[in-house]
Design an enzyme around this catalytic site. Structure first.
Site, PDB file in Angstrom:
ATOM      1  N   GLY A 690       0.836  -1.032  -0.180  1.00 34.01           N
ATOM      2  CA  GLY A 690      -0.001  -0.084  -0.004  1.00 34.01           C
ATOM      3  C   GLY A 690       0.776   1.297  -0.177  1.00 34.01           C
ATOM      4  O   GLY A 690       1.844   1.228   0.303  1.00 34.01           O
ATOM      5  N   VAL A 697       3.781   1.091   2.586  1.00 33.96           N
ATOM      6  CA  VAL A 697       3.667   0.330   3.949  1.00 33.96           C
ATOM      7  C   VAL A 697       4.045  -1.073   2.873  1.00 33.96           C
ATOM      8  O   VAL A 697       3.532  -1.517   1.979  1.00 33.96           O
ATOM      9  CB  VAL A 697       1.931  -0.036   4.215  1.00 33.96           C
ATOM     10  CG1 VAL A 697       1.950  -1.086   5.336  1.00 33.96           C
ATOM     11  CG2 VAL A 697       1.580   1.250   4.833  1.00 33.96           C
ATOM     12  N   LYS A 712       5.689   0.720   7.872  1.00 37.26           N
ATOM     13  CA  LYS A 712       5.299   1.697   7.173  1.00 37.26           C
ATOM     14  C   LYS A 712       6.796   2.622   7.037  1.00 37.26           C
ATOM     15  O   LYS A 712       7.150   2.952   8.007  1.00 37.26           O
ATOM     16  CB  LYS A 712       4.160   2.649   7.832  1.00 37.26           C
ATOM     17  CG  LYS A 712       3.689   3.808   7.158  1.00 37.26           C
ATOM     18  CD  LYS A 712       3.062   4.960   7.920  1.00 37.26           C
ATOM     19  CE  LYS A 712       1.527   4.233   7.881  1.00 37.26           C
ATOM     20  NZ  LYS A 712       0.532   5.340   8.441  1.00 37.26           N
ATOM     21  N   ASP A 809      -9.586  11.119  10.576  1.00 31.06           N
ATOM     22  CA  ASP A 809      -9.731  10.621   9.298  1.00 31.06           C
ATOM     23  C   ASP A 809     -10.211   9.298   9.069  1.00 31.06           C
ATOM     24  O   ASP A 809      -9.639   8.168   8.496  1.00 31.06           O
ATOM     25  CB  ASP A 809      -8.352  10.555   8.722  1.00 31.06           C
ATOM     26  CG  ASP A 809      -8.110  10.529   7.197  1.00 31.06           C
ATOM     27  OD1 ASP A 809      -8.926  10.782   6.492  1.00 31.06           O
ATOM     28  OD2 ASP A 809      -7.094  10.105   6.529  1.00 31.06           O
TER      29      ASP A 809
END
Length: 977
Positions: A690, A697, A712, A809
């Site tokens: 990702g 990630v 990450k 978020d």
């Protein structure tokens, strides 16, 4: 005016003429014009039920389903196609039906605009298109002077409110409610409709005061202007409407007092002026309205006593006045002569004895009188009230024993007697209450043994008996309550051992048995309660060791303090609860390598007595402590040496292509995971899983223990702030629905965060991912589990952290799923700790992700917990609809909240928004219940949104019935029947 209208009518005449010419010119001259018009009308519609199959060229229109012809002329007189699941649009061809006097297409799925050609149907008396999806501005239909019924309600019509209806002086019924008209006032011209008996203008974006002309409609029987922005004082002139039997003015901005003149309306049956800003006392004259069946004025500021005349009413069915300031004694005879079904007098200041006769006629289903000042004993008249379903009288000053028969209510689903001064015991007759879902008796003086018959309450989900005087053993029959999710028995005098049968309560979420006199050991069967979230057994006399298998549970809270436990504390439980969860147990000890998790001097287990646990010899204890200090100092030296060894150049290209040379790696660890810094920092691009706004990630299979983690690698520049944010928050959080941060590594401008690996990726991808056979990966039952788990994680952040944490978020891509599809909230790079934290003002310019952003953030940067609630509501809409937050279909600048809101006009529209790929009869109601929660969360005004704690409660209430049976679920939560 006539000159301006001439071209319009000329155009209509020309259109009609051309239609006549077109149909007369067709090759098959044997077909009538009306047949052709109806077939064209049919062709513009979709008919999934094949109701219009009889509409054929070879048949006479008089034989068509839903068609009635005029017996004299043979022409089509009526079209009645209500509730036939028709969609499509209305064809202008209908304009050639000159004999048409009734067109009823209500409760379908018809869309498109209303054709102005309808003006040519000059004989039309009834036009009912209510309950569809029609849109656009309404054409001027004022030439239909024979209209008696015009019902265009519950559509999506827009533009200005149609003032031309005031010219239709023959109207008897007018319905324009539930549309999307521009905000405006009620036109004075409606006062011209002297024959009007039914006026329905609810939810039409109306504002201002009700014009006086409305009160000249002497024939009016129903006045419904609810759910608008009508302001001003309640109108005295309403007393002119002597035929009025129904007044619906709820959810407006009305102020002032109820005028005594309202009592002049002797035919009144239903009155609802709830959710306004009215105040003052009720006029005594209101008690003279002897025909009242429904009286509702909840959520206002009324005060004073209820007029005694209400006690003499003979027809009252519903009475709801909650959230006002009424006081004094309730009318003694209230309900004595009325077939009451529902009474809600909660959140007022009523005092004196509890009313005796509310269930005198044995029809009462809902009795809510919580949060008042009633005192004395509960009248025994309710012992025979077998019709009761919800009975809540909590938060009063009631005392004495509960009448024996009141424990035996066969239809009761909720019984709440909490926060009173009741005494006595629970009768064995409680077993008769087989429908009971919630029994709440906390904070009273109940005593005696808990009857074994409580095990017959197979529908029970919540049992709250805390802070009473119950004694004796906890009956093992409680283990038969397969749907139980909350069991609170703390602060009583229970004795004996904890029944092992509790382990059969497979869906138990919260278990609190604290501060009793329970003895014996902690049952090993507790480890079978896979859904358990919090466990509190503190303040008892429990002995023996802590079952090691308790570590398998994904607890967010555990407290075993102040008992007589002994032996080793399982390391995962120590990590989860900290040492405070185990203090007051002299026989407990911890492993040497677990000491980093505690702040107090818990004893360290010696090798010889590892399972007995406690080191009794003070000299040995002193030596151990001294040795531990030496080990710690040695560890610090070793760590410095390790950091020194890591000063060799880091040769892997970073994101910008530059190389880090001669700088040291700094490691901070938050959970015990064994890995090397080298493998964390040398990531393989083939394992990239990702990439987002804060970094990339990667998946990483660790060499030492063979486990898998997610790493990450933060973007440079943003990395420092994100690193600080995630470290500050995630390092302190312990919740099974929040992603674990194992460690972080920094060197120069490079930063790496090491997280637990989530095998099923993020919710957004899983929601739209298909598996073999074209089936969706997530069925409804899994979606529900994800919704509830994610809600619990966010509720923990908002309500259970020392300082509340606002995520800022929340979105489906930030909800990750493990191998069992257990959800975890992730990505805290922009999270905000509540006021009082040094980070409280950081990232103030951040507003979230488009499609999830709460509307108030368009004009303020003051992000609150309610902003998270809104974003989570969007996630719920994704789960229920299967749609994305932003799609072209919604329209430019529109999102899923707008789209869903625009569809929810009636119960049939509700089904339209549900994801039909997972919808079935089994889950339809369950999906609708979650949809309701989503709509509450996405309410425009923040103060009207629920808290996340309330959201969790509502989602628990919406739990699928079949989901409550563990025999129907596999290990991943999928249902098999």
């Amino acid at each position: 005016m006539a000159k301006n209208q001439a071209p319009f009518f000329s155009l209509q005449f020309l259109t009609t003429f051309l239609l006549f010419f077109f149909y007369l010119s067709l090759p098959s001259m044997s077909l009538t014009v009306e047949t052709q018009a109806l077939l064209e009308f049919k062709n513009q519609l979709k008919d999934p039920l094949n109701y219009l199959d009889s509409w054929k060229e070879s048949e006479s229109p008089c034989h068509f389903a839903g068609i009635t012809c005029n017996l004299n002329t043979g022409g089509v007189a009526e079209i009645s196609l209500d509730n036939e699941s028709l969609s499509g649009e209305i064809s202008p061809s209908i304009a050639v039906l000159q004999s048409l006097n009734s067109l009823v297409l209500s409760s379908n799925l018809i869309s498109g605009n209303l054709p102005p050609q309808l003006n040519n149907c000059s004989n039309l008396k009834v036009l009912n298109l209510s309950g569809n999806h029609m849109k656009g501005s309404l054409p001027d239909l004022s030439s239909l002077m024979n209209l008696e019924v015009l019902d265009l309600s519950t559509n999506n019509f827009s533009g200005g409110f149609p003032t031309w209806v005031g010219k239709l002086t023959g109207l008897v019924s007018l319905g324009l409610g539930k549309n999307k008209f521009d905000e405006g006032e009620i036109p004075e011209s409606l006062g011209n409709l002297k024959n009007l008996t039914w006026l329905y203008l609810t939810d039409s974006h109306l504002r201002g005061t009700i014009p006086e002309s409305i009160f000249e409609l002497k024939a009016l029987e129903t006045l419904d202007i609810s759910k608008n922005k009508i302001s001003g004082n309640f109108p005295k002139s309403i007393s002119k409407l002597q035929n009025l039997y129904k007044i619906e003015l709820f959810k407006n901005d009305l102020t002032g007092e109820i005028p005594p003149e309202l009592a002049d309306l002797t035919l009144l049956q239903e009155v609802d002026i709830s959710s306004n800003q009215m105040y003052g006392k009720l006029p005594l004259e209101i008690g003279n309205l002897k025909k009242l069946t429904v009286f509702q004025l909840f959520e206002n500021n009324f005060s004073g006593e209820i007029p005694a005349g209400f006690g003499d009413m003979h027809h009252l069915i519903g009475f709801s006045i909650y959230k006002n300031n009424f006081w004094g004694e309730f009318p003694e005879n209230f309900g004595r002569f009325s077939p009451l079904n529902s009474v809600d007098i909660s959140e007022n200041k009523f005092s004196g004895g509890f009313p005796k006769y509310l269930c005198e006629n044995r029809k009462l289903q809902f009795l809510l009188a919580l949060d008042n000042k009633f005192s004395g004993e509960l009248p025994d008249t309710y012992a025979a009230c077998k019709s009761l379903q919800r009975f809540r009288i909590n938060q009063n000053h009631l005392s004495g024993e509960i009448p024996d028969g009141l424990w035996a209510l066969p239809n009761a689903e909720v019984v709440d007697f909490s926060d009173n001064d009741f005494s006595g015991g629970i009768s064995p007759k409680i077993g008769v209450s087989a429908s009971l879902n919630e029994l709440v008796l906390q904070n009273n003086r109940f005593s005696g043994k808990l009857p074994s018959e409580i095990g017959r309450l197979t529908q029970l989900e919540r049992l709250r008996l805390s802070n009473n005087g119950f004694s004796g053993e906890i009956p093992c029959e409680i283990g038969g309550l397969q749907q139980l999710s909350s069991l609170f028995l703390e602060y009583n005098s229970f004795t004996g051992s904890i029944p092992a049968e509790l382990g059969r309560c497979a869906w138990l979420v919260d278990l609190n048995l604290a501060w009793n006199s329970l003895s014996g050991s902690i049952p090993n069967s507790f480890s079978k309660m896979s859904t358990l979230n919090s466990l509190n057994l503190s303040g008892n006399k429990l002995t023996g060791s802590i079952p090691n298998d308790l570590q398998k549970l994904k607890l967010s809270s555990i407290d075993l303090s102040n008992n007589q436990l002994s032996g080793r504390v399982p390391s995962d439980l120590l990590t989860m609860g900290g040492d405070r969860a185990f203090v007051g147990n002299k026989g407990l000890c911890i492993d040497e390598n677990s000491r980093i998790h505690v702040n107090s001097g818990m004893a360290v287990c010696d090798e010889k007595h590892g399972h007995q646990g406690f080191i009794r010899n003070k000299l040995v204890l002193f030596c151990i402590i001294l040795s531990a200090l030496i080990v710690i100092l040695g560890g610090l030296l070793l760590l410095n040496y390790w950091n020194f060894k890591l000063t060799e150049p880091f040769t892997k290209n970073d994101l910008g292509g530059e190389k880090e040379i001669d700088s040291k790696w700094t490691l901070e660890s938050f959970h015990p995971v064994d890995f090397d810094a080298d493998e964390i920092c040398n990531l393989n691009e083939n394992n990239l899983i990702g990439s987002g706004g804060t970094g990339k990630v990667y998946r990483l299979d660790l060499k030492k223990d063979g486990g898998t983690v997610a790493v990450k690698q933060l973007w440079k520049g943003k990395g420092a702030k994100v690193l600080t944010a995630e470290m500050e928050i995630l390092s302190k959080i312990r919740h099974k629905n929040v992603l674990k941060l194992y460690a972080c590594l920094t060197k120069g401008g490079s930063s790496f965060l090491v997280f637990e690996y989530m095998a099923n990726g993020n919710l957004f991808d899983a929601l739209h991912r298909e598996i073999k056979g074209g089936r969706l990966e997530l069925d409804w039952y899994q979606r529900y589990r994800i919704a509830l788990g994610a809600a619990k994680g966010i509720a923990y952040l908002h309500h259970d952290c020392f300082l509340p944490i606002i995520h800022r978020d929340i979105k489906s891509t930030n909800i990750l799923l493990d191998e069992d599809c257990e959800p975890k909230i992730a990505d805290f790079g922009v999270a905000k700790i509540a006021e009082g934290s040094p980070r409280a003002s950081e990232f103030s310019c951040f507003a979230g992700t488009h499609g999830y952003i709460a509307p108030e953030l368009a004009y303020t940067l003051n992000v609150t917990e309610k902003s998270d609630v809104y974003s989570f509501g969007v996630v719920l809409l994704e789960l229920v609809t299967g749609r994305r937050p932003l799609e072209e279909e919604y329209g430019e600048g529109k999102d899923i909240v707008y789209w869903v809101s625009s569809q929810l006009n009636d119960s049939e529209d509700v089904l339209k928004v549900l994801d039909h790929r997972v919808l079935s009869d089994l889950v339809e109601d369950d999906m609708i219940n979650v949809l309701k929660v989503a709509m509450l969360c996405t309410t425009k005004l923040p103060n009207l949104r629920p808290t996340m704690k309330d959201v969790v409660k509502k989602l628990i209430d919406a739990e699928p019935c079949i989901f409550r049976s563990p025999d129907n679920l596999d290990k991943n939560g999928k249902v098999f029947l």
